[in-house]
Design a protein around this motif. Structure first.
Motif, PDB file in Angstrom:
ATOM      1  N   ALA A  10       0.836  -1.197   0.000  1.00  0.00           N
ATOM      2  CA  ALA A  10       0.000   0.000   0.000  1.00  0.00           C
ATOM      3  C   ALA A  10       0.878   1.256   0.000  1.00  0.00           C
ATOM      4  N   ARG A  11       2.076   1.150   0.594  1.00  0.00           N
ATOM      5  CA  ARG A  11       3.017   2.287   0.549  1.00  0.00           C
ATOM      6  C   ARG A  11       3.356   2.622  -0.903  1.00  0.00           C
ATOM      7  N   GLU A  12       3.645   1.612  -1.696  1.00  0.00           N
ATOM      8  CA  GLU A  12       4.003   1.859  -3.096  1.00  0.00           C
ATOM      9  C   GLU A  12       2.786   2.349  -3.890  1.00  0.00           C
ATOM     10  N   HIS A  13       1.596   1.862  -3.510  1.00  0.00           N
ATOM     11  CA  HIS A  13       0.384   2.372  -4.176  1.00  0.00           C
ATOM     12  C   HIS A  13       0.241   3.867  -3.886  1.00  0.00           C
ATOM     13  N   ALA A  14       0.485   4.247  -2.628  1.00  0.00           N
ATOM     14  CA  ALA A  14       0.365   5.671  -2.263  1.00  0.00           C
ATOM     15  C   ALA A  14       1.403   6.512  -3.011  1.00  0.00           C
ATOM     16  N   ILE A  15       2.609   5.976  -3.158  1.00  0.00           N
ATOM     17  CA  ILE A  15       3.664   6.713  -3.881  1.00  0.00           C
ATOM     18  C   ILE A  15       3.269   6.866  -5.358  1.00  0.00           C
ATOM     19  N   ALA A  16       2.805   5.781  -5.962  1.00  0.00           N
ATOM     20  CA  ALA A  16       2.415   5.824  -7.386  1.00  0.00           C
ATOM     21  C   ALA A  16       1.223   6.767  -7.585  1.00  0.00           C
ATOM     22  N   TRP A  17       0.299   6.731  -6.648  1.00  0.00           N
ATOM     23  CA  TRP A  17      -0.904   7.592  -6.695  1.00  0.00           C
ATOM     24  C   TRP A  17      -0.497   9.070  -6.656  1.00  0.00           C
ATOM     25  N   LYS A  18       0.458   9.374  -5.793  1.00  0.00           N
ATOM     26  CA  LYS A  18       0.915  10.771  -5.664  1.00  0.00           C
ATOM     27  C   LYS A  18       1.732  11.171  -6.906  1.00  0.00           C
ATOM     28  N   LEU A  19       2.551  10.273  -7.407  1.00  0.00           N
ATOM     29  CA  LEU A  19       3.330  10.580  -8.615  1.00  0.00           C
ATOM     30  C   LEU A  19       2.392  10.840  -9.802  1.00  0.00           C
ATOM     31  N   ARG A  20       1.281  10.130  -9.830  1.00  0.00           N
ATOM     32  CA  ARG A  20       0.311  10.281 -10.920  1.00  0.00           C
ATOM     33  C   ARG A  20      -0.228  11.712 -10.982  1.00  0.00           C
ATOM     34  N   GLN A  21      -0.217  12.418  -9.843  1.00  0.00           N
ATOM     35  CA  GLN A  21      -0.741  13.793  -9.806  1.00  0.00           C
ATOM     36  C   GLN A  21       0.272  14.815 -10.314  1.00  0.00           C
ATOM     37  N   SER A  22       1.498  14.360 -10.609  1.00  0.00           N
ATOM     38  CA  SER A  22       2.531  15.304 -11.022  1.00  0.00           C
ATOM     39  C   SER A  22       2.449  15.568 -12.521  1.00  0.00           C
ATOM     40  N   PRO A  23       2.413  16.858 -12.913  1.00  0.00           N
ATOM     41  CA  PRO A  23       2.399  17.149 -14.355  1.00  0.00           C
ATOM     42  C   PRO A  23       3.693  16.719 -15.051  1.00  0.00           C
ATOM     43  N   LEU A  24       4.748  16.468 -14.260  1.00  0.00           N
ATOM     44  CA  LEU A  24       6.022  16.054 -14.860  1.00  0.00           C
ATOM     45  C   LEU A  24       5.980  14.599 -15.321  1.00  0.00           C
ATOM     46  N   VAL A  25       5.069  13.823 -14.715  1.00  0.00           N
ATOM     47  CA  VAL A  25       5.112  12.370 -14.926  1.00  0.00           C
ATOM     48  C   VAL A  25       4.151  11.955 -16.038  1.00  0.00           C
ATOM     49  N   LYS A  26       4.723  11.284 -17.038  1.00  0.00           N
ATOM     50  CA  LYS A  26       3.873  10.796 -18.143  1.00  0.00           C
ATOM     51  C   LYS A  26       3.556   9.315 -17.943  1.00  0.00           C
ATOM     52  N   GLU A  27       4.581   8.528 -17.651  1.00  0.00           N
ATOM     53  CA  GLU A  27       4.358   7.077 -17.541  1.00  0.00           C
ATOM     54  C   GLU A  27       4.849   6.577 -16.198  1.00  0.00           C
ATOM     55  N   ILE A  28       4.070   5.670 -15.594  1.00  0.00           N
ATOM     56  CA  ILE A  28       4.505   5.044 -14.340  1.00  0.00           C
ATOM     57  C   ILE A  28       4.478   3.521 -14.530  1.00  0.00           C
ATOM     58  N   TYR A  29       5.553   2.877 -14.107  1.00  0.00           N
ATOM     59  CA  TYR A  29       5.627   1.418 -14.105  1.00  0.00           C
ATOM     60  C   TYR A  29       5.817   0.969 -12.665  1.00  0.00           C
ATOM     61  N   ALA A  30       5.424  -0.267 -12.388  1.00  0.00           N
ATOM     62  CA  ALA A  30       5.652  -0.810 -11.047  1.00  0.00           C
ATOM     63  C   ALA A  30       6.150  -2.237 -11.159  1.00  0.00           C
ATOM     64  N   ALA A  31       7.126  -2.583 -10.319  1.00  0.00           N
ATOM     65  CA  ALA A  31       7.643  -3.950 -10.288  1.00  0.00           C
ATOM     66  C   ALA A  31       7.559  -4.457  -8.855  1.00  0.00           C
ATOM     67  N   PRO A  32       6.749  -5.454  -8.517  1.00  0.00           N
ATOM     68  CA  PRO A  32       5.760  -6.045  -9.402  1.00  0.00           C
ATOM     69  C   PRO A  32       4.397  -5.352  -9.323  1.00  0.00           C
ATOM     70  N   GLY A  33       4.189  -4.473  -8.328  1.00  0.00           N
ATOM     71  CA  GLY A  33       2.889  -3.811  -8.190  1.00  0.00           C
ATOM     72  C   GLY A  33       1.836  -4.752  -7.631  1.00  0.00           C
ATOM     73  N   ASN A  34       0.594  -4.299  -7.649  1.00  0.00           N
ATOM     74  CA  ASN A  34      -0.541  -5.126  -7.197  1.00  0.00           C
ATOM     75  C   ASN A  34      -1.793  -4.640  -7.939  1.00  0.00           C
ATOM     76  N   ALA A  35      -2.940  -5.203  -7.571  1.00  0.00           N
ATOM     77  CA  ALA A  35      -4.156  -4.888  -8.336  1.00  0.00           C
ATOM     78  C   ALA A  35      -4.552  -3.413  -8.211  1.00  0.00           C
ATOM     79  N   GLY A  36      -4.216  -2.780  -7.088  1.00  0.00           N
ATOM     80  CA  GLY A  36      -4.541  -1.358  -6.919  1.00  0.00           C
ATOM     81  C   GLY A  36      -3.561  -0.483  -7.672  1.00  0.00           C
ATOM     82  N   ILE A  37      -2.282  -0.830  -7.590  1.00  0.00           N
ATOM     83  CA  ILE A  37      -1.252  -0.049  -8.293  1.00  0.00           C
ATOM     84  C   ILE A  37      -1.529  -0.087  -9.804  1.00  0.00           C
ATOM     85  N   ALA A  38      -2.091  -1.211 -10.261  1.00  0.00           N
ATOM     86  CA  ALA A  38      -2.387  -1.356 -11.693  1.00  0.00           C
ATOM     87  C   ALA A  38      -3.385  -0.300 -12.178  1.00  0.00           C
TER      88      ALA A  38
END
Ligand code: AMP
Ligand code: GLY
Length: 428
Positions: A10-38
């Protein structure tokens, strides 16, 4: 920019969620991620310990930034591997990550640099431990040296209990090689608080302090877990105590690590006990906290991608982070039995949640055949933010029953004692 998040909680989901709000970020990948991060990133099936494969993937896709969630890849040297390939990565090197990876290194380091912590005896064998336990007062704390997912620490009330636990560590090898050495530590009392800073090795910026609830059951009972809930602000931490923590713990640690030739970059996490004699370090972590990150990301106003990039470049400048005035709270929905044996593979149902301030960060979830299934002890972090902590908690507790699966369990008392203490302090 293109970002890779390493981890599956869930920590990585929160990080990815916050990165998604950045206008600088176009693409996000996760290794391995989970169903929420997806929902916010493209997940690639590479495990967190496969650091060469992760680096190969980042190199192939020319990642502009990689953020590492869990401690394991850091202690295995993922940052060193990336740096060898000139790939930007946020986190400490293998040598710096020993601050978490070895409680023996960490204790010796704190002694050398006079960083306040509990007294401890380091033991290399059952015999040494048995001798030490005879001299110890009880309760005492026994800690496995290496990584144990927050579960390698027990509080023992008698020699008999201590002896039984030695058997579990040295004979049953519950923690494998992580239990080859142990610490027998003075038992500290007080309130726990998590204090983190982001650092480039010289400068640093504190994150909003958070309070984490590590015990499995209500009323701070049961075994230690990775964390069952959190809130920020920590409520109980006074500004003057925060200043003391920075002066007596954070600055000496950053300077000391540089002096040791282990310059520390990334997120430095001090798990503290606020004792009557002042703050004492219980442990260092070489990464963001889980579940603390979930509440911190809800409160952070700044652009996370920009911040992490600046730190990764080696010069973060004079950074002061901005936090929403609102409070954030998190309750972890776990599986009955966690942190020990528990069911896996149950279908997870999420009933509709109307409150727009509720955010669900997934941990142990996986999608198979169109169904959402549970695959780890902590399943979903239910989080919310509101103008007061009691409101944020009320929202979280209203939403928690909407996560349904066989064996779903959560603590019912996250935050309540902190609120009570806060009220008393205000009245006093
Ligand atoms: P650690 O992994 O060292 O942070 O320990 C996990 C948890 O065990 C802490 O969050 C505390 O709740 C408890 N703990 C660890 N060390 C001590 C100590 N010296 N005295 C009292 N409780 C402790
Ligand atoms: N919440 C405790 C940890 O992240 O280690």
């Amino acid at each position: 920019m293109r970002v890779l998040v390493v981890g599956q909680g869930a920590r990585e989901h929160a990080i990815a969620w916050k990165l998604r709000q950045s206008p600088l970020v176009k693409e996000i990948y996760a290794a391995p991620g989970n169903a929420g991060i997806a929902q916010v990133a493209d997940c690639v099936n590479i495990g967190v310990a496969d650091i060469i494969e992760i680096a190969d993937f980042a190199e192939k896709l020319k990642m502009d930034l990689t953020v590492v969630g869990p401690e394991l890849p850091l202690t295995l040297g993922i940052v060193d591997e990336f740096k060898m390939r000139d790939l930007p990565i946020f986190g400490p090197s293998r040598l710096a990550a020993e601050l978490e990876g070895s409680k023996v290194f960490s204790k010796d380091f704190m002694r050398k640099y006079k960083i306040p912590t509990a007294d401890a005896i380091i033991c290399n064998s059952t015999d040494e431990a048995k001798a030490a336990l005879k001299k110890t007062s009880y309760p005492a704390v026994i800690k496995a040296e290496g990584l144990a997912g927050g579960k390698g620490v027990v509080i023992v009330k008698s020699v008999k209990e201590a002896d039984d636990y030695l058997h579990v560590i040295f004979d049953d090898k519950k923690f494998g090689n992580a239990g080859n050495r142990i610490l027998i530590e003075e038992y500290l009392t007080g309130e726990e608080v998590s204090f983190m800073v982001i650092t480039d090795g010289k400068k640093f910026a504190p994150l909003a302090p958070a309070k984490d609830y590590k015990k499995a059951f209500d009323g701070e009972s049961g075994p230690n877990t990775g964390g069952m809930g959190a809130h920020s602000p920590a409520v109980i931490l006074k500004p003057e105590t925060a200043a003391e923590i920075v002066k007596t713990i954070i600055i000496p640690t950053i300077h000391g690590m540089a002096e040791e030739g282990r310059t520390y970059t990334g997120c430095l996490y001090a798990g503290l006990m606020l004792t009557p004699k002042g703050p004492r370090v219980l442990e260092f972590n070489c990464r963001f906290g889980d579940p603390e990150t979930q509440v911190q990301m809800l409160r952070l106003e700044d652009d996370l991608a920009d911040l992490l990039l600046r730190v990764t470049s080696g010069d973060m400048g004079e950074t002061k982070l901005n936090w929403k005035k609102e409070a954030a709270a998190c309750v972890v929905i776990a599986v009955d039995g966690y942190p020990d044996d528990h069911l896996k593979g149950q279908e997870v149902a999420i009933d509709p949640i109307e409150d727009p301030n509720i955010v669900l960060f997934h941990a142990g979830t996986v999608k198979r055949g169109g169904k959402l299934l549970n695959n780890a002890g902590r399943v979903i972090s239910v989080c919310s933010h509101a103008s007061t902590l009691s409101e944020a908690l009320a929202k979280v507790y209203q939403a928690a029953p909407k996560i349904r699966f066989e064996g779903a369990r959560y603590r019912r008392d996250i935050g309540y004692r902190a609120l009570e203490q806060h009220k008393q302090a205000v009245r006093a």
